[in-house]
Design a protein around this motif. Sequence first.
Motif, PDB file in Angstrom:
ATOM      1  N   LEU A  98       0.830  -1.204   0.000  1.00 36.08           N
ATOM      2  CA  LEU A  98       0.000   0.000   0.000  1.00 36.08           C
ATOM      3  C   LEU A  98       0.861   1.248   0.000  1.00 36.08           C
ATOM      4  CD1 LEU A  98      -2.752   1.348   0.147  1.00 36.08           C
ATOM      5  CD2 LEU A  98      -2.698   1.062   2.639  1.00 36.08           C
ATOM      6  N   SER A  99       1.948   1.226   0.763  1.00 35.32           N
ATOM      7  CA  SER A  99       2.855   2.373   0.803  1.00 35.32           C
ATOM      8  C   SER A  99       3.469   2.627  -0.573  1.00 35.32           C
ATOM      9  CB  SER A  99       3.957   2.133   1.836  1.00 35.32           C
ATOM     10  OG  SER A  99       4.900   3.176   1.825  1.00 35.32           O
ATOM     11  N   VAL A 100       3.841   1.556  -1.267  1.00 37.06           N
ATOM     12  CA  VAL A 100       4.414   1.678  -2.614  1.00 37.06           C
ATOM     13  C   VAL A 100       3.390   2.271  -3.577  1.00 37.06           C
ATOM     14  CG1 VAL A 100       5.184   0.328  -4.609  1.00 37.06           C
ATOM     15  CG2 VAL A 100       6.162  -0.119  -2.352  1.00 37.06           C
ATOM     16  N   LEU A 101       2.162   1.811  -3.491  1.00 33.87           N
ATOM     17  CA  LEU A 101       1.112   2.329  -4.378  1.00 33.87           C
ATOM     18  C   LEU A 101       0.877   3.814  -4.122  1.00 33.87           C
ATOM     19  CD1 LEU A 101      -1.610  -0.497  -4.340  1.00 33.87           C
ATOM     20  CD2 LEU A 101       0.407  -0.285  -5.789  1.00 33.87           C
ATOM     21  N   THR A 111      -3.997   5.928 -11.180  1.00 31.95           N
ATOM     22  CA  THR A 111      -4.428   4.833 -10.315  1.00 31.95           C
ATOM     23  C   THR A 111      -3.445   3.662 -10.390  1.00 31.95           C
ATOM     24  OG1 THR A 111      -6.758   5.432 -10.512  1.00 31.95           O
ATOM     25  CG2 THR A 111      -6.268   3.164  -9.876  1.00 31.95           C
ATOM     26  N   CYS A 112      -3.078   3.149  -9.218  1.00 32.16           N
ATOM     27  CA  CYS A 112      -2.132   2.043  -9.135  1.00 32.16           C
ATOM     28  C   CYS A 112      -2.727   0.977  -8.225  1.00 32.16           C
ATOM     29  CB  CYS A 112      -0.802   2.543  -8.574  1.00 32.16           C
ATOM     30  SG  CYS A 112       0.553   1.350  -8.659  1.00 32.16           S
ATOM     31  N   MET A 113      -2.439  -0.289  -8.505  1.00 32.32           N
ATOM     32  CA  MET A 113      -3.022  -1.368  -7.710  1.00 32.32           C
ATOM     33  C   MET A 113      -2.068  -2.537  -7.566  1.00 32.32           C
ATOM     34  SD  MET A 113      -5.826  -2.501 -10.569  1.00 32.32           S
ATOM     35  CE  MET A 113      -6.131  -0.769 -10.947  1.00 32.32           C
ATOM     36  N   MET A 114      -2.342  -3.362  -6.573  1.00 28.63           N
ATOM     37  CA  MET A 114      -1.578  -4.582  -6.346  1.00 28.63           C
ATOM     38  C   MET A 114      -2.537  -5.765  -6.358  1.00 28.63           C
ATOM     39  SD  MET A 114       1.137  -5.589  -3.318  1.00 28.63           S
ATOM     40  CE  MET A 114      -0.023  -5.712  -1.953  1.00 28.63           C
ATOM     41  N   ALA A 115      -2.116  -6.849  -6.996  1.00 23.70           N
ATOM     42  CA  ALA A 115      -2.919  -8.071  -7.033  1.00 23.70           C
ATOM     43  C   ALA A 115      -2.064  -9.252  -6.607  1.00 23.70           C
ATOM     44  CB  ALA A 115      -3.474  -8.302  -8.440  1.00 23.70           C
ATOM     45  N   MET A 122      -5.633 -16.597 -12.415  1.00 24.99           N
ATOM     46  CA  MET A 122      -6.613 -15.780 -11.709  1.00 24.99           C
ATOM     47  C   MET A 122      -5.919 -15.032 -10.575  1.00 24.99           C
ATOM     48  SD  MET A 122     -10.316 -16.943 -10.173  1.00 24.99           S
ATOM     49  CE  MET A 122      -9.600 -18.169  -9.070  1.00 24.99           C
ATOM     50  N   ALA A 123      -6.255 -13.757 -10.430  1.00 22.54           N
ATOM     51  CA  ALA A 123      -5.646 -12.928  -9.390  1.00 22.54           C
ATOM     52  C   ALA A 123      -6.724 -12.086  -8.720  1.00 22.54           C
ATOM     53  CB  ALA A 123      -4.575 -12.026  -9.994  1.00 22.54           C
ATOM     54  N   THR A 124      -6.457 -11.709  -7.478  1.00 20.22           N
ATOM     55  CA  THR A 124      -7.365 -10.838  -6.741  1.00 20.22           C
ATOM     56  C   THR A 124      -6.664  -9.521  -6.441  1.00 20.22           C
ATOM     57  OG1 THR A 124      -8.596 -12.649  -5.718  1.00 20.22           O
ATOM     58  CG2 THR A 124      -8.682 -10.530  -4.610  1.00 20.22           C
ATOM     59  N   VAL A 125      -7.332  -8.410  -6.744  1.00 20.58           N
ATOM     60  CA  VAL A 125      -6.788  -7.089  -6.446  1.00 20.58           C
ATOM     61  C   VAL A 125      -6.957  -6.840  -4.945  1.00 20.58           C
ATOM     62  CG1 VAL A 125      -6.960  -4.614  -6.892  1.00 20.58           C
ATOM     63  CG2 VAL A 125      -7.338  -6.245  -8.750  1.00 20.58           C
ATOM     64  N   THR A 126      -5.849  -6.688  -4.241  1.00 22.54           N
ATOM     65  CA  THR A 126      -5.891  -6.545  -2.784  1.00 22.54           C
ATOM     66  C   THR A 126      -5.741  -5.107  -2.314  1.00 22.54           C
ATOM     67  OG1 THR A 126      -3.517  -6.999  -2.643  1.00 22.54           O
ATOM     68  CG2 THR A 126      -5.016  -8.874  -2.403  1.00 22.54           C
ATOM     69  N   GLU A 127      -5.084  -4.266  -3.115  1.00 27.05           N
ATOM     70  CA  GLU A 127      -4.912  -2.860  -2.749  1.00 27.05           C
ATOM     71  C   GLU A 127      -5.054  -1.991  -3.991  1.00 27.05           C
ATOM     72  OE1 GLU A 127      -4.776  -1.763   0.196  1.00 27.05           O
ATOM     73  OE2 GLU A 127      -4.280  -3.572   1.344  1.00 27.05           O
ATOM     74  N   GLU A 128      -5.565  -0.797  -3.793  1.00 29.54           N
ATOM     75  CA  GLU A 128      -5.732   0.146  -4.910  1.00 29.54           C
ATOM     76  C   GLU A 128      -5.651   1.566  -4.372  1.00 29.54           C
ATOM     77  OE1 GLU A 128      -8.952   0.717  -8.481  1.00 29.54           O
ATOM     78  OE2 GLU A 128      -9.732   0.668  -6.435  1.00 29.54           O
ATOM     79  N   VAL A 129      -4.898   2.403  -5.069  1.00 32.73           N
ATOM     80  CA  VAL A 129      -4.828   3.828  -4.728  1.00 32.73           C
ATOM     81  C   VAL A 129      -5.198   4.600  -5.980  1.00 32.73           C
ATOM     82  CG1 VAL A 129      -3.372   5.736  -3.989  1.00 32.73           C
ATOM     83  CG2 VAL A 129      -3.062   3.469  -2.969  1.00 32.73           C
ATOM     84  N   SER A 217      12.214 -14.985  -3.317  1.00 30.56           N
ATOM     85  CA  SER A 217      12.913 -16.269  -3.501  1.00 30.56           C
ATOM     86  C   SER A 217      12.528 -16.905  -4.834  1.00 30.56           C
ATOM     87  CB  SER A 217      12.583 -17.214  -2.340  1.00 30.56           C
ATOM     88  OG  SER A 217      12.971 -16.646  -1.099  1.00 30.56           O
ATOM     89  N   GLY A 218      12.378 -16.068  -5.856  1.00 31.98           N
ATOM     90  CA  GLY A 218      12.066 -16.555  -7.186  1.00 31.98           C
ATOM     91  C   GLY A 218      10.613 -16.894  -7.419  1.00 31.98           C
ATOM     92  N   ARG A 219       9.783 -16.722  -6.425  1.00 36.75           N
ATOM     93  CA  ARG A 219       8.356 -17.072  -6.536  1.00 36.75           C
ATOM     94  C   ARG A 219       7.513 -15.815  -6.635  1.00 36.75           C
ATOM     95  NH1 ARG A 219       4.559 -18.050  -2.238  1.00 36.75           N
ATOM     96  NH2 ARG A 219       2.771 -19.278  -2.942  1.00 36.75           N
ATOM     97  N   LEU A 220       6.600 -15.781  -7.604  1.00 37.06           N
ATOM     98  CA  LEU A 220       5.724 -14.633  -7.774  1.00 37.06           C
ATOM     99  C   LEU A 220       4.712 -14.597  -6.628  1.00 37.06           C
ATOM    100  CD1 LEU A 220       4.267 -13.169 -10.969  1.00 37.06           C
ATOM    101  CD2 LEU A 220       2.720 -13.626  -9.075  1.00 37.06           C
ATOM    102  N   VAL A 221       4.720 -13.500  -5.878  1.00 30.96           N
ATOM    103  CA  VAL A 221       3.803 -13.372  -4.745  1.00 30.96           C
ATOM    104  C   VAL A 221       2.795 -12.246  -4.934  1.00 30.96           C
ATOM    105  CG1 VAL A 221       5.456 -14.357  -3.118  1.00 30.96           C
ATOM    106  CG2 VAL A 221       5.422 -11.878  -3.484  1.00 30.96           C
ATOM    107  N   ALA A 222       3.067 -11.339  -5.860  1.00 28.78           N
ATOM    108  CA  ALA A 222       2.160 -10.222  -6.096  1.00 28.78           C
ATOM    109  C   ALA A 222       2.510  -9.573  -7.432  1.00 28.78           C
ATOM    110  CB  ALA A 222       2.247  -9.193  -4.972  1.00 28.78           C
ATOM    111  N   MET A 223       1.659  -8.649  -7.861  1.00 25.55           N
ATOM    112  CA  MET A 223       1.891  -7.898  -9.089  1.00 25.55           C
ATOM    113  C   MET A 223       1.446  -6.456  -8.870  1.00 25.55           C
ATOM    114  SD  MET A 223       0.355 -10.798 -11.665  1.00 25.55           S
ATOM    115  CE  MET A 223      -0.910 -11.209 -10.455  1.00 25.55           C
TER     116      MET A 223
END
Length: 255
Positions: A98-101, A111-115, A122-129, A217-223
């Motif tokens: 959220l701070s980054v957004l 507008t910027c968002m994180m999913a 399939m992804a879920t948008v968890t934060e949006e500014v 660690s090489g694993r996608l955790v968010a976008m």
Amino acid sequence: MELTEANPLTAAAGRNESLHRAFQILRLLSKNDSGASVAALSAESGLPRTTVSRLLASLFDVGAVARPGTDRLWVLGPAISELSGSVQHDVALQIVGLSVLESFTAEFDETCMMAVPVAESMATVTEEVKGTHLLGISGTWKGQTVSSLDSGFVRMLLAELPSQKTKTILDKQFDGSAQELRELTESIDGIRLNDYSVVVDTLEAGLSGIGVPVRKSGRLVAMLATYLPTSRFTEDFRIGALSALRQGAETIASR
């Protein structure tokens, strides 16, 4: 005579058989990232198809399962990720994200968002500014689960998979023309090569976006992604936004 409290976990407590069956279905889906049909779940669980269909309907109502593709296959839903305590919904990830957004929107006024990923495509948008400029679509994307192949988030997820796996998913879910399939495949290949996504007028006419993956660690955790009217999606903006998004992804990954 000393009284002892009855064990609430014993059969005498009257456990709900439907609940056990529902968890049986969820466990089977957890082992099938690509999804499973009612027939397959029935065969694996030994439950009648009508029972499986009823359980899936109840689980769908609470977001525990989803059916994002045109192939009608069932996958685990966003509610499972929210309850799992997995890295996708790690509190620190959300706070830093959220701070980054907020920093991005303060700089670019878009507008910027994180999913976070909840399935292979399939992804879920968890934060949006939101920026002060109006995004092409009214309302908020926060909390929405995205499964459209037109989404940069979904394309980034597909780019994380082996090419053959991506092809299998596209063969099942894509229903456009051969030319459109080639363009989509080239877009996903470009994300693999460049490690960021660009979509122009795909989700909605006049709407463009650019996004980057966040890996630990090489694993996608968010976008992370920003979406804005195509008229403002200039080359200068693309360069600046990409740099800021990548810096943001590094900040999140380091926490």
